[in-house]
Write a protein that holds these residues in place. Structure first.
Motif, PDB file in Angstrom:
ATOM      1  N   SER A  40      44.593  30.843  44.527  1.00 18.76           N
ATOM      2  CA  SER A  40      43.670  32.020  44.561  1.00 18.76           C
ATOM      3  C   SER A  40      44.580  33.624  43.905  1.00 18.76           C
ATOM      4  N   LEU A  41      44.110  34.169  42.453  1.00 15.45           N
ATOM      5  CA  LEU A  41      44.253  35.214  42.647  1.00 15.45           C
ATOM      6  C   LEU A  41      43.988  36.706  43.245  1.00 15.45           C
ATOM      7  N   LYS A  42      42.823  35.987  43.146  1.00 16.51           N
ATOM      8  CA  LYS A  42      41.727  36.938  43.842  1.00 16.51           C
ATOM      9  C   LYS A  42      42.509  38.594  44.620  1.00 16.51           C
ATOM     10  N   ASN A  43      42.351  39.801  44.379  1.00 17.58           N
ATOM     11  CA  ASN A  43      42.548  40.790  44.409  1.00 17.58           C
ATOM     12  C   ASN A  43      43.533  41.137  43.776  1.00 17.58           C
ATOM     13  N   HIS A  44      44.230  40.815  42.087  1.00 20.33           N
ATOM     14  CA  HIS A  44      45.533  40.482  41.755  1.00 20.33           C
ATOM     15  C   HIS A  44      44.719  41.086  40.706  1.00 20.33           C
ATOM     16  N   THR A  51      36.373  29.107  33.415  1.00 24.49           N
ATOM     17  CA  THR A  51      35.686  28.219  34.227  1.00 24.49           C
ATOM     18  C   THR A  51      37.642  27.878  34.721  1.00 24.49           C
ATOM     19  N   ALA A  52      36.801  26.482  35.535  1.00 23.34           N
ATOM     20  CA  ALA A  52      37.981  25.503  36.924  1.00 23.34           C
ATOM     21  C   ALA A  52      39.068  25.527  35.389  1.00 23.34           C
ATOM     22  N   GLY A  53      40.310  25.595  36.295  1.00 22.06           N
ATOM     23  CA  GLY A  53      41.745  25.486  35.692  1.00 22.06           C
ATOM     24  C   GLY A  53      41.800  26.545  33.794  1.00 22.06           C
ATOM     25  N   GLN A  54      40.871  26.693  33.577  1.00 21.36           N
ATOM     26  CA  GLN A  54      41.242  27.941  32.423  1.00 21.36           C
ATOM     27  C   GLN A  54      42.010  28.921  32.753  1.00 21.36           C
ATOM     28  N   LEU A  55      41.767  29.905  33.837  1.00 20.54           N
ATOM     29  CA  LEU A  55      43.257  31.145  34.069  1.00 20.54           C
ATOM     30  C   LEU A  55      43.584  30.489  34.394  1.00 20.54           C
ATOM     31  N   GLU A  56      44.406  29.344  35.828  1.00 20.67           N
ATOM     32  CA  GLU A  56      45.809  28.910  35.669  1.00 20.67           C
ATOM     33  C   GLU A  56      46.141  28.293  34.406  1.00 20.67           C
ATOM     34  N   GLU A  57      46.020  28.088  33.303  1.00 16.97           N
ATOM     35  CA  GLU A  57      46.293  27.246  32.065  1.00 16.97           C
ATOM     36  C   GLU A  57      46.488  28.409  30.811  1.00 16.97           C
ATOM     37  N   THR A 109      38.777  30.618  43.043  1.00 13.36           N
ATOM     38  CA  THR A 109      38.726  28.921  43.298  1.00 13.36           C
ATOM     39  C   THR A 109      38.556  27.964  42.301  1.00 13.36           C
ATOM     40  N   ALA A 110      39.123  27.180  43.279  1.00 14.47           N
ATOM     41  CA  ALA A 110      39.520  26.681  42.131  1.00 14.47           C
ATOM     42  C   ALA A 110      38.459  25.625  40.917  1.00 14.47           C
ATOM     43  N   GLU A 111      37.289  26.518  41.145  1.00 13.48           N
ATOM     44  CA  GLU A 111      35.712  25.988  40.008  1.00 13.48           C
ATOM     45  C   GLU A 111      35.567  27.379  39.318  1.00 13.48           C
ATOM     46  N   GLY A 112      36.468  28.425  38.981  1.00 13.68           N
ATOM     47  CA  GLY A 112      37.004  29.042  38.168  1.00 13.68           C
ATOM     48  C   GLY A 112      36.962  30.525  38.928  1.00 13.68           C
ATOM     49  N   ALA A 113      37.335  31.630  37.873  1.00 10.04           N
ATOM     50  CA  ALA A 113      37.624  33.272  38.090  1.00 10.04           C
ATOM     51  C   ALA A 113      36.923  34.081  38.338  1.00 10.04           C
ATOM     52  N   MET A 114      35.998  35.162  38.427  1.00 10.67           N
ATOM     53  CA  MET A 114      35.752  36.061  37.939  1.00 10.67           C
ATOM     54  C   MET A 114      36.165  37.113  38.193  1.00 10.67           C
ATOM     55  N   GLY A 115      36.789  38.540  36.966  1.00 14.36           N
ATOM     56  CA  GLY A 115      36.424  39.541  37.371  1.00 14.36           C
ATOM     57  C   GLY A 115      36.303  40.785  36.236  1.00 14.36           C
ATOM     58  N   ILE A 116      37.179  41.717  36.409  1.00 19.91           N
ATOM     59  CA  ILE A 116      36.129  43.236  35.840  1.00 19.91           C
ATOM     60  C   ILE A 116      38.020  44.181  34.817  1.00 19.91           C
TER      61      ILE A 116
END
Length: 188
Positions: free
Chosen positions: A7-11, A135-141, A35-42
Motif C-alpha cells: 500500500s502507498l497510503k500516506n505517500h 482502478t485496481a492495478g492502474q497506479l502500480e502500472e 488497496t488491491a482494488e484501487g487508490a484514492m488521493g488528493i
C-alpha cells in the motif's frame, strides 16, 4: 512469481516531467487510501479560483473565523469534482471521518466545514473539490511506467508549506532536484 501488494497510503505521488495529463502536471498527490482494488488521493498543490468564503456562501455556512475567509479551496483531482474533501490533522474527527494515519484523516461531511468556519475545526486542514482515483492495478502500472515518483508523506509539506512550494519541497524529501531529471527513459 507475483509480488505481494504494498500500500502507498500516506505517500506522496510526485508527477514526472513527461506526465502530459493537464490534471496532473507538476502535482503532488497525497494518497489517502490504497488497496488491491484501487487508490484514492488528493492533489495538494493546486489551489482553485474558489476561496473559503465563496464555498461557505454557496453552502449557506456563516464564517465566524475571519482569517479563514481567503483560505484557498484546492482542485483535488478530476474525480467527483463537485464533491468536497477535507484532508486534516486527526486532532478533530467526525462520525464519517476516515483515518489515514494516526496524524492524518479525511472527511467529506458538511459538519466538518461548519466546524472549521466556526473555529472548531482541526489544527491543520486542506479543503479540496474533487479527488484522484485509480482502478485496481492502474497506479502500480503508472509507477512502473515512470509516471510518478513516490515517497512517504511529510506532514510539514502537507500542511505547512505554501502550495507553490510543495512540488519542490516534496522532491527534496526524496533528495531529488527535478531540474536534473529528464523526461526521456532509457536503459544502459
Amino acid at each position: 512469481m507475483k509480488n505481494a501488494f504494498e500500500s502507498l497510503k500516506n505517500h506522496f505521488l510526485i508527477s514526472m516531467p513527461q506526465l502530459n495529463d493537464p490534471n496532473f502536471q507538476q502535482t503532488v498527490t497525497y494518497i489517502c487510501e490504497h488497496t488491491a482494488e484501487g487508490a484514492m488521493g488528493i492533489i495538494i498543490n493546486r489551489p482553485s479560483k474558489i476561496d473559503f468564503t465563496e464555498l461557505a456562501n454557496h453552502l449557506g455556512i456563516q464564517i465566524n473565523t475571519p482569517h479563514l475567509a481567503n483560505e484557498p479551496i484546492y482542485s483535488g483531482g478530476p474525480v467527483e469534482s463537485e464533491r468536497g474533501f477535507i484532508l486534516h490533522t486527526s486532532d478533530k474527527t467526525w462520525v464519517n471521518t476516515l483515518p489515514v494515519t494516526e496524524e492524518v484523516a479525511l472527511s467529506a461531511a458538511l459538519e466538518t466545514l461548519e466546524n472549521i468556519a466556526h473555529g472548531e475545526g482541526p489544527e491543520s486542514f486542506l479543503i479540496s473539490l474533487g479527488c484522484a482515483g485509480w482502478t485496481a492495478g492502474q497506479l502500480e502500472e503508472e509507477i512502473s511506467n515512470n509516471v510518478w515518483l513516490v515517497c512517504e508523506a511529510d506532514l510539514d509539506v502537507l500542511f505547512n508549506t505554501p502550495s507553490d512550494l510543495q512540488f519542490s519541497a516534496a522532491t527534496k524529501v526524496l533528495g531529488i532536484d527535478m531540474n536534473y531529471l529528464s523526461s526521456d527513459v532509457g536503459h544502459c
